[in-house]
Design an enzyme around this catalytic site. Sequence first.
Site, PDB file in Angstrom:
ATOM      1  N   LYS A  45     -56.000  14.693 -43.912  1.00  0.00           N
ATOM      2  CA  LYS A  45     -55.164  14.358 -43.033  1.00  0.00           C
ATOM      3  C   LYS A  45     -54.780  13.614 -43.933  1.00  0.00           C
ATOM      4  CE  LYS A  45     -57.209  13.625 -39.018  1.00  0.00           C
ATOM      5  NZ  LYS A  45     -57.799  13.196 -38.068  1.00  0.00           N
ATOM      6  N   LYS A  47     -55.119  10.122 -44.195  1.00  0.00           N
ATOM      7  CA  LYS A  47     -54.821   8.789 -43.853  1.00  0.00           C
ATOM      8  C   LYS A  47     -56.877   8.223 -44.441  1.00  0.00           C
ATOM      9  CE  LYS A  47     -54.420   8.530 -39.105  1.00  0.00           C
ATOM     10  NZ  LYS A  47     -54.513   8.822 -37.725  1.00  0.00           N
TER      11      LYS A  47
HETATM   12  N1  CTP Z   1     -53.126   5.943 -28.500  1.00  0.00           N
HETATM   13  C1  CTP Z   1     -52.395   5.360 -26.597  1.00  0.00           C
HETATM   14  N2  CTP Z   1     -52.286   4.721 -26.724  1.00  0.00           N
HETATM   15  C2  CTP Z   1     -51.858   3.539 -28.663  1.00  0.00           C
HETATM   16  C3  CTP Z   1     -52.829   4.225 -29.239  1.00  0.00           C
HETATM   17  C4  CTP Z   1     -53.028   5.310 -29.072  1.00  0.00           C
HETATM   18  O1  CTP Z   1     -52.242   6.054 -25.753  1.00  0.00           O
HETATM   19  N3  CTP Z   1     -50.750   2.455 -28.142  1.00  0.00           N
HETATM   20  C5  CTP Z   1     -53.947   6.818 -28.576  1.00  0.00           C
HETATM   21  C6  CTP Z   1     -53.628   8.495 -28.759  1.00  0.00           C
HETATM   22  O2  CTP Z   1     -52.227   8.928 -28.429  1.00  0.00           O
HETATM   23  C7  CTP Z   1     -54.227   9.446 -29.368  1.00  0.00           C
HETATM   24  C8  CTP Z   1     -56.041   8.372 -29.411  1.00  0.00           C
HETATM   25  O3  CTP Z   1     -55.086   7.082 -29.192  1.00  0.00           O
HETATM   26  O4  CTP Z   1     -54.723  10.079 -28.000  1.00  0.00           O
HETATM   27  C9  CTP Z   1     -56.286   7.923 -30.658  1.00  0.00           C
HETATM   28  O5  CTP Z   1     -55.733   7.646 -31.527  1.00  0.00           O
HETATM   29  P1  CTP Z   1     -54.928   7.056 -32.527  1.00  0.00           P
HETATM   30  O6  CTP Z   1     -54.163   7.550 -33.672  1.00  0.00           O
HETATM   31  O7  CTP Z   1     -56.666   6.840 -33.069  1.00  0.00           O
HETATM   32  O8  CTP Z   1     -54.585   5.844 -32.585  1.00  0.00           O
HETATM   33  P2  CTP Z   1     -53.152   4.897 -33.196  1.00  0.00           P
HETATM   34  O9  CTP Z   1     -53.405   3.600 -32.303  1.00  0.00           O
HETATM   35  O10 CTP Z   1     -52.631   5.824 -32.561  1.00  0.00           O
HETATM   36  O11 CTP Z   1     -53.618   5.184 -34.387  1.00  0.00           O
HETATM   37  P3  CTP Z   1     -52.347   5.771 -35.970  1.00  0.00           P
HETATM   38  O12 CTP Z   1     -51.982   4.028 -35.969  1.00  0.00           O
HETATM   39  O13 CTP Z   1     -52.971   5.465 -36.738  1.00  0.00           O
HETATM   40  O14 CTP Z   1     -51.761   6.469 -35.127  1.00  0.00           O
END
Ligand code: CTP
Length: 152
Positions: A45, A47
Amino acid sequence: MPKRVITYGTFDLFHIGHVRLLQRLASLGDHLTVCVSTDEFNAIKGKSSVIPYDQRAEILSACRFVDAVLPENDWAQKRTDIVEQKIDIFAMGNDWSGKFDDLGDLCEVVYLPRTEDISTTSLKAYMDALRSEQLGEIKHLIETLNDKAASL
Ligand code: CTP
């Protein structure tokens, strides 16, 4: 019949947005499976995570809202997982809104609101800023010491 819920994600640097999402996901049904992206899948991905897969999976397993943790190895496994795990609800944060509607022929598809102002990306940016600030302070200290040494 107990309702079975599934979600997918990386869950790196486990934070309050993750906790609140898992709490809301658990309240949708009776059993929550979390599929955690492996390090190899994250590489596909584009990442990378700070915390390796085994530890992210262990942290999620220790969360009281989570009943089962499985590895997420590729984009295509969702359909198989939903059938094999007898899933009733596929749910994700609403940053994914509309992206998985095609799974609607197998189960209910739900997008939940994200917690505002927190993400793994913002935590990483904060740590980067902190490191730059500390490097700046160290550089300043070295310059001051050099100036002092030169004036002796
Ligand atoms: N999620 C959420 N609220 C946040 C951050 C994440 O509800 N503030 C949810 C995302 O929508 C997803 C799950 O947590 O369904 C896992 O998300 P992930 O991508 O691991 O976390 P992120 O903090 O969004 O990571 P990144 O910044 O790398 O995208």
